[in-house]
Write a protein that holds these residues in place. Structure first.
Motif, PDB file in Angstrom:
ATOM      1  N   LEU A 143     -61.397  23.884  -6.079  1.00 33.85           N
ATOM      2  CA  LEU A 143     -60.049  23.831  -6.642  1.00 33.85           C
ATOM      3  C   LEU A 143     -60.069  23.917  -8.165  1.00 33.85           C
ATOM      4  N   HIS A 144     -59.328  24.880  -8.676  1.00 27.16           N
ATOM      5  CA  HIS A 144     -59.224  25.115 -10.123  1.00 27.16           C
ATOM      6  C   HIS A 144     -57.755  25.167 -10.517  1.00 27.16           C
ATOM      7  N   SER A 145     -57.541  25.405 -11.835  1.00 22.69           N
ATOM      8  CA  SER A 145     -56.218  25.773 -12.327  1.00 22.69           C
ATOM      9  C   SER A 145     -56.463  26.640 -13.553  1.00 22.69           C
ATOM     10  N   GLY A 146     -55.388  26.961 -14.249  1.00 18.70           N
ATOM     11  CA  GLY A 146     -55.569  27.753 -15.453  1.00 18.70           C
ATOM     12  C   GLY A 146     -56.167  26.979 -16.609  1.00 18.70           C
ATOM     13  N   GLY A 147     -56.312  25.661 -16.445  1.00 18.24           N
ATOM     14  CA  GLY A 147     -56.895  24.870 -17.517  1.00 18.24           C
ATOM     15  C   GLY A 147     -55.999  24.824 -18.741  1.00 18.24           C
ATOM     16  N   ALA A 148     -56.608  24.555 -19.881  1.00 15.65           N
ATOM     17  CA  ALA A 148     -55.826  24.417 -21.111  1.00 15.65           C
ATOM     18  C   ALA A 148     -55.180  25.732 -21.533  1.00 15.65           C
TER      19      ALA A 148
END
Ligand SMILES: [Zn+2]
Length: 333
Positions: A143-148
């Protein structure tokens, strides 16, 4: 035996529920015999597949960290079939600081696989994940996201499926996760993958695996966190590991292929003229780069080299040459 300096406080073969830490040795001024704690929970109950769910590979991506930690707290082992391995903060040093890379060694874990058993802490974690943990698994979800720096809608990512069995397994995970978008890769994957990512590691081990991009902008998006909680439980149910769960009706995913990213060449301030999900066409102006430090300088117009829709959007205004401001995707098939 796989060579590793990391030790586990949990027994991967034991029945029942265990929580503890992977101990990543880290000898420093203030702690000569110390270790860095990577949290891990295992639930094992009888016969069934092994699923590894990881988050915090990048420390500034939060929905997954919360959802995986919650699963560890909320699931009762008697409700589970098979073996569930939960890693809510895999690059724990980076996650503790809310950073993409670890301050300890500048390690970007998702660019370090297959890692190094005698390398830096991040390299040791990558190696342990690929050579000790993933070989235990039948399925993996990262699981990831776009981050900063980026923002994504809730988007599943999956490989192309090299065999009918792999395709069926990937389709099952995609339909179970049931996120609004599914980005289907048109190449790569498989046992010969050379990708330096956790997905590449899982592919090299022949594991049916997907990942997800779940928001970003260094923040938590409540609707996406809710989709993550729901999706993980649906996956467990679809794999026969959570038999008493009753999934609600599927919502369906829009299947996409990535066209590519749009980059800037000038330093300045990025004004997006399109948002996530908006259609774009080739040659259309999609962003302005402003130069308030230079009186009278007109903003640069950035046009799209692709037809498609905006999948990801840069969430930071300041840009330099080489920064991606959009990812553009098109409908699959
Ligand atoms: Zn990430």
């Amino acid at each position: 035996m796989v060579e590793t300096l990391i030790t586990s406080e949990v027994d991967f073969e034991a029945e029942g529920q265990q929580s503890g830490f992977l101990r990543v040795p880290h000898s420093v001024d203030r702690s000569a015999y110390g270790w860095l704690p990577v949290p891990i929970t295992i639930l094992r109950n009888g016969v069934g597949p092994t699923l590894i769910i990881s988050a915090g590979v990048h420390g500034d991506e939060y929905e997954g960290q919360i959802a995986v930690a919650e699963l560890a707290d909320e699931l009762a082992v008697e409700d589970v079939r098979g073996r569930l391995i939960l890693l809510p903060m895999l690059n724990a040093p980076a996650a503790k600081e809310g950073r993409r890379v670890s301050s300890i060694d500048d390690g970007n874990l998702n660019r370090l696989y297959p890692g190094d058993p005698k390398g830096t802490p991040s390299e040791m974690i990558a190696h342990y994940h690929e050579e000790v943990l993933l070989p235990l698994a039948d399925y993996a979800v990262d699981l990831h996201s776009g981050g900063a720096s980026l923002s994504y809608p809730a988007t599943l990512l999956r490989g192309p499926g090299h065999t009918p069995e792999e395709e069926a397994g990937l389709r099952k995970l995609t339909e179970a996760f049931d996120l609004p978008y599914a980005w289907v890769f048109t190449s790569g994957g498989g046992r010969n993958s050379t990708a330096r990512t956790a997905m590449g590691a899982a592919n090299r081990k022949g594991i049916i695996n997907v990942m997800a991009e779940l928001g970003g902008g260094n923040a938590i998006t409540p609707e996406i966190l809710a989709m993550t909680r729901r999706g993980l439980r649906r996956i467990l149910h679809a794999l026969g590991m959570f038999p008493n769960y009753v999934p609600d009706a599927p919502r369906g995913s829009r299947l996409l292929h990535s066209r590519g990213s749009i980059y800037v060449y000038e330093t300045g301030l990025f004004e997006p003229l399109r948002g996530i999900g908006d259609p774009v066409s080739t040659g259309e102006v999609v962003a302005l780069i402003h130069h308030p430090e230079t009186p009278g300088r007109e903003p640069d117009e950035i046009s799209s080299p692709f037809d498609g829709i905006v999948l990801a959007l840069r969430s930071l205004a300041q840009v330099r040459r080489g920064d991606a401001i959009f990812q553009i995707a098109e409908d699959a098939g």
